[in-house]
Design an enzyme around this catalytic site. Sequence first.
Site, mmCIF file in Angstrom:
data_model
loop_
_atom_site.group_PDB
_atom_site.id
_atom_site.type_symbol
_atom_site.label_atom_id
_atom_site.label_comp_id
_atom_site.label_asym_id
_atom_site.label_seq_id
_atom_site.Cartn_x
_atom_site.Cartn_y
_atom_site.Cartn_z
ATOM 1 C CG HIS A 67 -1.739 1.175 1.442
ATOM 2 N ND1 HIS A 67 -3.106 1.172 1.273
ATOM 3 C CD2 HIS A 67 -1.427 2.454 1.810
ATOM 4 C CE1 HIS A 67 -3.586 2.368 1.523
ATOM 5 N NE2 HIS A 67 -2.587 3.168 1.857
ATOM 6 C CD GLU A 68 2.118 3.824 3.611
ATOM 7 O OE1 GLU A 68 2.657 4.858 3.153
ATOM 8 O OE2 GLU A 68 0.984 3.819 4.121
ATOM 9 C CG HIS A 71 0.541 6.217 -0.688
ATOM 10 N ND1 HIS A 71 -0.556 6.845 -1.242
ATOM 11 C CD2 HIS A 71 0.082 5.562 0.410
ATOM 12 C CE1 HIS A 71 -1.622 6.577 -0.504
ATOM 13 N NE2 HIS A 71 -1.264 5.800 0.494
ATOM 14 C CG ASP A 177 -4.195 6.942 1.902
ATOM 15 O OD1 ASP A 177 -3.214 7.672 2.142
ATOM 16 O OD2 ASP A 177 -4.123 5.703 1.895
#
Length: 377
Positions: A67-68, A71, A177
Site C-alpha cells: 500500500h505504501e 504511494h 488517504d
Amino acid sequence: MKTSIQIGRIMGIPIKLHITLLLILPVFALVFANNPPRFGFNDQPVPLQYALSLSAAVLLFTCVLLHELGHSYVAIRHGSRIQSITLFLFGGVSSMEEIPRDPRVEFKMAISGPGVSLIIGSVLLSIVSLFKPADESLLSYLLLEPVADPYLRLVWMIGYINVILFLFNIIPAFPMDGGRLLRSLLAGHMSYIRATRAAAGVGKMFAIFMGIFGFLTVSIGGFWLILIAFFIYIGASEEEKATEINIALEGIKIKDIMSKDVKTVHSGMSVEELIDTMFRFKHMGYPVVDDSEPKGIVTFTDVQRVPREDRNNVKVSQIMTKDLITIKEDDDAVSALKLMTANNIGRLVVKKDKIITGIVSRTDLLRVMQLSESESK
C-alpha cells in the site's frame, strides 16, 4: 535509542520496521490462532493453526507495505523523494520530503495506496471465488459462510482485509488517504491553505465522532476506536500546522532573516571562557573559526555536558560539533526549517564562498511565522 530497524530497500527506499510492529506481530498471530473460522484457525491442528496464523499476520503487514509502495511509486514518478517507509503498529508511513502542492498529483498519490489494497483484495477474492461450490451463491460464499479449506481461508482473509483497508482509507478523515483526496479536490477551487484547513476540520470532526462511539462501545472493543481517533485528531492538527508554517516561510530568503553580525569563537577557548562569551553576547550557539576557516559549531547544549569543575580545562575543540551544517544566502526559509528538523538542531551557519556571512536560528524562523500570521488576520 533506535526505534526502527531497516530490513532492506525497494525502489531505492529504505524499508524499516518500528519496534511497535515487532511487538504486535506475535499478538496478531495469536489472535488469528484463537479466532474461529472466517477470521481465524482454531479449528485446525496446533502446528498448522499457528503456522497459518503467523503467515496471516506477516502477509497482512506485507500488504500494508505494498500500500505504501503504491504511494511512493507515484510520488517518485512526479519528482518527489521518499526518505523511508516505516511499518508501525497501525500501518505504514512513507517519509516524504514534501507533499506536492499540485492537486492532481496529490490526488494520484493519495488514491494509489488504497488502489493497491483494492487490487490485492479483488484478485485474492476472485481466486477464492473459483472454488465456490456449485450449489452456493457467490455472495454467501464470500461474505457469510467461513471457507472450509484452511489455506483457501488464509487467501480469503487477506483479500477481505485488503478490501476493508481500501474502504477505511478512503474515508475523508485527514490526514488519512481519503482526507488527502478531499484536500486535493478542494484545492482545485480554493487556496491550498484553506483546503488544508477544511480537510483537517473534517478529519478532526470524524475523529471526535469515532472517539465518542468508541467510548460508548468500549466494553466490546471500542478502545481501539478511541486510540485510532486520537491519532487521527493529532495527525490532522499537526499536518494543518505544518502546512501553515511552510506557506508562511515560502518566498522568504535566508539573507533577509539571518543575523549578519556573527560572533565566532576559536577552538582553543576554554569552556569557561565560552560561557562568559554567552553571557556577554546573549547567544546560545557560536560558529567555531580558526584563522578564518570554519571548524564547527558549539552550543549551550554542548556546554551542559561538561561538569562545572572541568570547564577551565576542557577546550571548545573537545565539545564542538565538527560536522558543520550550512545553508546559502539565497536558499529559502523552508529549506532551513527542513534542515533544522532533519538534523534536530536549532541554528544553521550561512556561508558564501566558504566565508561565514550569517547565522539563522529557529527563533528567526518563528519571528517570520508570527509576522506572517499577524498580517493574515
